[in-house]
Design an enzyme around this catalytic site. Structure first.
Site, PDB file in Angstrom:
ATOM      1  CG  ASP A   1      -2.580  -3.955  -0.830  1.00 60.41           C
ATOM      2  OD1 ASP A   1      -3.326  -4.126   0.150  1.00 60.41           O
ATOM      3  OD2 ASP A   1      -2.243  -2.831  -1.239  1.00 60.41           O
TER       4      ASP A   1
ATOM      5  CB  VAL B   1       4.164 -11.462 -22.705  1.00 60.54           C
ATOM      6  CG1 VAL B   1       3.127 -12.342 -22.031  1.00 60.54           C
ATOM      7  CG2 VAL B   1       5.150 -10.925 -21.686  1.00 60.54           C
TER       8      VAL B   1
ATOM      9  CB  CYS C   1      -0.899   0.000   1.230  1.00 58.29           C
ATOM     10  SG  CYS C   1      -1.847   1.533   1.436  1.00 58.29           S
TER      11      CYS C   1
END
Length: 172
Positions: free
Chosen positions: A64, A79, A57
């Site tokens: 988180d 990718v 955070c």
């Protein structure tokens, strides 16, 4: 003697090296490696799920966690999955709001591989009794005919039930 596919691997720097340490400069498109799409005329969806996402955070520094799901229709490039994993690891010590993270992943994928369509879904674990799920989506500028084909493929994918995209933190 083993046979070889037509996959283009000459520009990959991370895969096969044993290097697993994430970047020290934080997340960025520079971490994402790509290889040529062997089927550029075909509309198909690639889905990558990173179930162990962590970040911090930006205000409290508290961790988180969540699941990041990337879905895209490739154009010329795809990718490379190990570089994607290292890219996700780069968020571990990065301070950012969940909404910013989801949109940053979308922006970085647009820079790295320029997909025809891409959607990033962030399913974040509850903190403080609040669940946050963030979805960000983008369509590449294309001819009207190509755009219609891509939008139809994306629409079909969105309506198809996929076990790995079920919300990992179900609302009760």
């Amino acid at each position: 003697m083993a046979s070889r596919s037509q996959d283009q691997t000459q520009n990959l720097r991370v895969l096969g090296t044993g290097r697993l340490s994430p970047a020290k400069n934080g997340p960025g498109a520079y971490l994402l490696e790509s290889f040529g799409n062997c089927y550029p005329a075909r509309m198909y969806v690639i889905s990558i799920v990173f179930p162990e996402f962590t970040s911090l955070c930006p205000v409290t520094g508290q961790p988180d966690t969540g699941v990041i799901c990337v879905e895209y229709i490739p154009d010329a490039l795809c990718v490379e999955s190990k570089s994607f994993k290292l890219y996700m690891f780069a968020f571990r010590n990065h301070q950012s709001f969940m909404e910013t993270i989801t949109n940053t992943v979308l922006d970085d994928l647009r820079v790295a591989i320029a997909p025809r369509w891409c959607r990033v879904k962030g399913f974040f674990a509850p903190r403080g009794g609040t669940r946050i799920h963030v979805f960000a989506e983008d369509f590449k500028q294309m001819s009207m005919e190509q755009d219609a084909c891509v939008r139809e493929a994306a629409r079909a994918w969105k309506t198809e039930p996929c076990p790995h995209t079920v919300q990992p933190y179900a609302v009760v």
